[in-house]
Scaffold this motif. Structure first.
Motif, PDB file in Angstrom:
ATOM      1  N   LYS A  57       0.837  -1.199   0.000  1.00  0.00           N
ATOM      2  CA  LYS A  57       0.000   0.000   0.000  1.00  0.00           C
ATOM      3  C   LYS A  57       0.874   1.253   0.000  1.00  0.00           C
ATOM      4  O   LYS A  57       1.974   1.263   0.554  1.00  0.00           O
ATOM      5  N   THR A  58       0.356   2.329  -0.613  1.00  0.00           N
ATOM      6  CA  THR A  58       1.104   3.588  -0.679  1.00  0.00           C
ATOM      7  C   THR A  58       0.244   4.734  -0.157  1.00  0.00           C
ATOM      8  O   THR A  58      -0.911   4.892  -0.555  1.00  0.00           O
ATOM      9  N   LEU A  59       0.827   5.511   0.754  1.00  0.00           N
ATOM     10  CA  LEU A  59       0.183   6.694   1.316  1.00  0.00           C
ATOM     11  C   LEU A  59       0.826   7.946   0.737  1.00  0.00           C
ATOM     12  O   LEU A  59       2.039   8.120   0.819  1.00  0.00           O
ATOM     13  N   ALA A 102     -10.241  19.123  -6.877  1.00  0.00           N
ATOM     14  CA  ALA A 102     -11.007  17.963  -7.350  1.00  0.00           C
ATOM     15  C   ALA A 102     -10.201  17.144  -8.350  1.00  0.00           C
ATOM     16  O   ALA A 102     -10.204  15.910  -8.301  1.00  0.00           O
ATOM     17  N   ASP A 103      -9.506  17.817  -9.261  1.00  0.00           N
ATOM     18  CA  ASP A 103      -8.695  17.107 -10.249  1.00  0.00           C
ATOM     19  C   ASP A 103      -7.546  16.365  -9.573  1.00  0.00           C
ATOM     20  O   ASP A 103      -7.238  15.209  -9.904  1.00  0.00           O
ATOM     21  N   THR A 104      -6.896  17.039  -8.620  1.00  0.00           N
ATOM     22  CA  THR A 104      -5.789  16.418  -7.886  1.00  0.00           C
ATOM     23  C   THR A 104      -6.266  15.173  -7.153  1.00  0.00           C
ATOM     24  O   THR A 104      -5.599  14.130  -7.156  1.00  0.00           O
ATOM     25  N   ALA A 105      -7.440  15.261  -6.518  1.00  0.00           N
ATOM     26  CA  ALA A 105      -7.991  14.122  -5.777  1.00  0.00           C
ATOM     27  C   ALA A 105      -8.227  12.932  -6.694  1.00  0.00           C
ATOM     28  O   ALA A 105      -7.905  11.784  -6.344  1.00  0.00           O
ATOM     29  N   LYS A 106      -8.774  13.183  -7.862  1.00  0.00           N
ATOM     30  CA  LYS A 106      -9.078  12.093  -8.793  1.00  0.00           C
ATOM     31  C   LYS A 106      -7.805  11.478  -9.372  1.00  0.00           C
ATOM     32  O   LYS A 106      -7.724  10.253  -9.545  1.00  0.00           O
ATOM     33  N   VAL A 107      -6.803  12.309  -9.659  1.00  0.00           N
ATOM     34  CA  VAL A 107      -5.535  11.798 -10.172  1.00  0.00           C
ATOM     35  C   VAL A 107      -4.836  10.936  -9.125  1.00  0.00           C
ATOM     36  O   VAL A 107      -4.407   9.807  -9.396  1.00  0.00           O
ATOM     37  N   LEU A 108      -4.720  11.462  -7.893  1.00  0.00           N
ATOM     38  CA  LEU A 108      -4.028  10.727  -6.831  1.00  0.00           C
ATOM     39  C   LEU A 108      -4.750   9.437  -6.470  1.00  0.00           C
ATOM     40  O   LEU A 108      -4.115   8.458  -6.061  1.00  0.00           O
ATOM     41  N   SER A 109      -6.068   9.405  -6.643  1.00  0.00           N
ATOM     42  CA  SER A 109      -6.836   8.194  -6.345  1.00  0.00           C
ATOM     43  C   SER A 109      -6.447   7.042  -7.262  1.00  0.00           C
ATOM     44  O   SER A 109      -6.602   5.874  -6.903  1.00  0.00           O
ATOM     45  N   GLY A 110      -5.919   7.366  -8.438  1.00  0.00           N
ATOM     46  CA  GLY A 110      -5.487   6.331  -9.359  1.00  0.00           C
ATOM     47  C   GLY A 110      -4.105   5.796  -9.060  1.00  0.00           C
ATOM     48  O   GLY A 110      -3.711   4.746  -9.588  1.00  0.00           O
ATOM     49  N   TYR A 111      -3.343   6.522  -8.215  1.00  0.00           N
ATOM     50  CA  TYR A 111      -1.969   6.131  -7.912  1.00  0.00           C
ATOM     51  C   TYR A 111      -1.802   5.550  -6.507  1.00  0.00           C
ATOM     52  O   TYR A 111      -0.901   4.736  -6.266  1.00  0.00           O
ATOM     53  N   LEU A 112      -2.611   6.022  -5.573  1.00  0.00           N
ATOM     54  CA  LEU A 112      -2.366   5.773  -4.149  1.00  0.00           C
ATOM     55  C   LEU A 112      -3.465   4.927  -3.520  1.00  0.00           C
ATOM     56  O   LEU A 112      -4.503   4.674  -4.128  1.00  0.00           O
ATOM     57  N   ASP A 113      -3.228   4.545  -2.256  1.00  0.00           N
ATOM     58  CA  ASP A 113      -4.227   3.817  -1.474  1.00  0.00           C
ATOM     59  C   ASP A 113      -4.790   4.664  -0.342  1.00  0.00           C
ATOM     60  O   ASP A 113      -5.740   4.259   0.323  1.00  0.00           O
ATOM     61  N   GLY A 114      -4.197   5.818  -0.126  1.00  0.00           N
ATOM     62  CA  GLY A 114      -4.676   6.730   0.905  1.00  0.00           C
ATOM     63  C   GLY A 114      -3.941   8.057   0.792  1.00  0.00           C
ATOM     64  O   GLY A 114      -2.844   8.130   0.231  1.00  0.00           O
ATOM     65  N   ILE A 115      -4.572   9.115   1.298  1.00  0.00           N
ATOM     66  CA  ILE A 115      -3.974  10.451   1.287  1.00  0.00           C
ATOM     67  C   ILE A 115      -4.042  11.025   2.692  1.00  0.00           C
ATOM     68  O   ILE A 115      -5.089  10.983   3.341  1.00  0.00           O
ATOM     69  N   MET A 116      -2.929  11.556   3.183  1.00  0.00           N
ATOM     70  CA  MET A 116      -2.910  12.348   4.402  1.00  0.00           C
ATOM     71  C   MET A 116      -2.569  13.775   3.984  1.00  0.00           C
ATOM     72  O   MET A 116      -1.652  13.983   3.192  1.00  0.00           O
ATOM     73  N   ILE A 117      -3.298  14.754   4.509  1.00  0.00           N
ATOM     74  CA  ILE A 117      -3.031  16.138   4.141  1.00  0.00           C
ATOM     75  C   ILE A 117      -2.937  17.009   5.388  1.00  0.00           C
ATOM     76  O   ILE A 117      -3.751  16.896   6.304  1.00  0.00           O
ATOM     77  N   ARG A 118      -1.939  17.865   5.423  1.00  0.00           N
ATOM     78  CA  ARG A 118      -1.731  18.830   6.511  1.00  0.00           C
ATOM     79  C   ARG A 118      -1.713  20.214   5.867  1.00  0.00           C
ATOM     80  O   ARG A 118      -0.786  20.563   5.132  1.00  0.00           O
ATOM     81  N   THR A 119      -2.751  21.003   6.138  1.00  0.00           N
ATOM     82  CA  THR A 119      -2.913  22.252   5.424  1.00  0.00           C
ATOM     83  C   THR A 119      -3.613  23.283   6.308  1.00  0.00           C
ATOM     84  O   THR A 119      -3.845  23.051   7.497  1.00  0.00           O
ATOM     85  N   TYR A 120      -3.966  24.413   5.743  1.00  0.00           N
ATOM     86  CA  TYR A 120      -4.621  25.477   6.504  1.00  0.00           C
ATOM     87  C   TYR A 120      -6.138  25.314   6.513  1.00  0.00           C
ATOM     88  O   TYR A 120      -6.787  25.393   7.542  1.00  0.00           O
ATOM     89  N   SER A 121      -6.714  25.071   5.349  1.00  0.00           N
ATOM     90  CA  SER A 121      -8.160  25.131   5.180  1.00  0.00           C
ATOM     91  C   SER A 121      -8.851  23.785   5.366  1.00  0.00           C
ATOM     92  O   SER A 121      -8.535  22.820   4.672  1.00  0.00           O
ATOM     93  N   GLN A 122      -9.823  23.737   6.268  1.00  0.00           N
ATOM     94  CA  GLN A 122     -10.633  22.540   6.439  1.00  0.00           C
ATOM     95  C   GLN A 122     -11.460  22.281   5.180  1.00  0.00           C
ATOM     96  O   GLN A 122     -11.687  21.128   4.796  1.00  0.00           O
ATOM     97  N   GLU A 123     -11.860  23.352   4.513  1.00  0.00           N
ATOM     98  CA  GLU A 123     -12.647  23.217   3.287  1.00  0.00           C
ATOM     99  C   GLU A 123     -11.851  22.501   2.200  1.00  0.00           C
ATOM    100  O   GLU A 123     -12.400  21.712   1.428  1.00  0.00           O
TER     101      GLU A 123
END
Length: 321
Positions: A57-59, A102-123
């Motif tokens: 698996k890849t995060l 949205a585009d980034t989410a769909k692209v990464l979904s094809g490569y990875l098994d999970g995403i962790m994000i640390r950012t400013y905006s909850q939105e």
């Protein structure tokens, strides 16, 4: 002796593929199941046993904010589970140049098994999760810090033997830590007293949510402006920095506002004799806490930091397994 992981009850085998954007995403029983798994994974690591539940698996780990504990604990955690972690700075990703989330989410979904994000905006985190077909984990936003509180709950359970009915006092800014602590305490039946100066209280909307959870679990969410009153009968005294990342320009103003909210040895002595001191780190000794407290025998800040690893391994195992 090999430690065998215990299976969760059948009613709780529903976490795979889900997102972890706030503690509210999970029920009390699901959080307790995660904490139980974290304890088992911690015991296996201490015994020198490997547990490769996420082999292959890849995060993907997206960072817009700098990090020590979040990056190292997730990267080490996925490696220890047999998987692989990829560090992704927003400066290097196309979202830094305007590509839609949205585009980034769909692209990464094809490569990875999970995403962790640390950012400013909850939105931003919520938009990422809405468009991804793989689990998204909130590593921190300005509104919430759920992974930290998951580790905090693990630490309190280890120190006090239970969560229900435990008295916590949080002294400091009504920031993302206060918000997530309120939600966590409300869900788990804990009694949380939040002590902040006027003008620095937590989000009213989140206060309302936390109190709703507490009314169901039997916990309490209380507010106090006097630190001396807030710490009385506390099992745990918790604080955080006065100026969070991105608030550096307010540093002088905040030092003035919080000058009477430092956790001193004298203040800490008003809590229960066996009270535990906690801080999510990084800490500014001499500001929000005295060295005598954070470096004292009743401080568990480094055990708390280590538990980020174990709690997040449990989270990744359940969501990505």
């Amino acid at each position: 002796m090999t430690i065998q992981l215990k299976e969760a009850p059948n009613s709780l085998k529903s976490l795979a593929g889900r997102d972890f954007l706030t503690l509210e995403n999970f029920k009390k029983e699901e959080i307790l199941s995660l904490l139980d798994l974290a304890e088992q994974l911690k015991a296996k690591r201490k015994a020198g046993e490997e547990e490769h539940t996420l082999k292959g698996k890849t995060l993907g780990m997206i960072f817009e904010k700098a990090s020590t504990r979040t990056r190292v604990s997730f990267e080490a955690g996925i490696y220890q589970l047999g998987g692989n972690g990829i560090f992704l700075s927003t400066k290097d990703l196309q979202i830094g140049r305007g590509e839609p989330i949205a585009d980034t989410a769909k692209v990464l979904s094809g490569y990875l098994d999970g995403i962790m994000i640390r950012t400013y905006s909850q939105e931003m985190v919520e938009e990422l999760a809405a468009n991804a077909s793989i689990p998204v984990i909130n590593g921190l936003t300005d509104l919430y810090h759920p992974c930290q509180v998951l580790a905090d709950l693990l630490t309190i359970k280890e120190q006090k033997g239970a969560l229900n009915g435990i008295n916590i006092t949080y002294i400091g800014d009504g920031n993302n830590m206060a918000n997530s602590l309120m939600i966590g305490a409300g869900l788990m039946g804990m009694n949380l007293t939040v002590c902040a100066p006027v003008g620095y209280a937590p989000s009213e909307a989140i206060v309302t949510k936390a109190k709703q959870h507490a009314s169901i679990s039997g916990g309490k969410i209380i507010f106090e402006t006097l630190p001396n009153e807030a710490v009385r009968n506390a099992d745990v005294v918790y604080t955080d920095v006065w100026a969070s990342m991105g608030q550096e320009e307010e540093q002088k103003q905040r030092i003035e506002a919080f000058q009477h909210y430092q956790v001193t040895a004298e203040l800490f002595a008003l809590a229960k004799p066996d009270a535990t001191f906690m801080h999510c780190l990084p800490a500014h000794r001499g500001e929000e806490v005295e060295s005598a407290v954070i470096d004292g025998e009743q401080s568990v800040v480094f055990e708390q930091a280590e538990n980020r690893l174990h709690a997040q391994k449990a989270l990744m195992t359940e969501l990505m397994g």
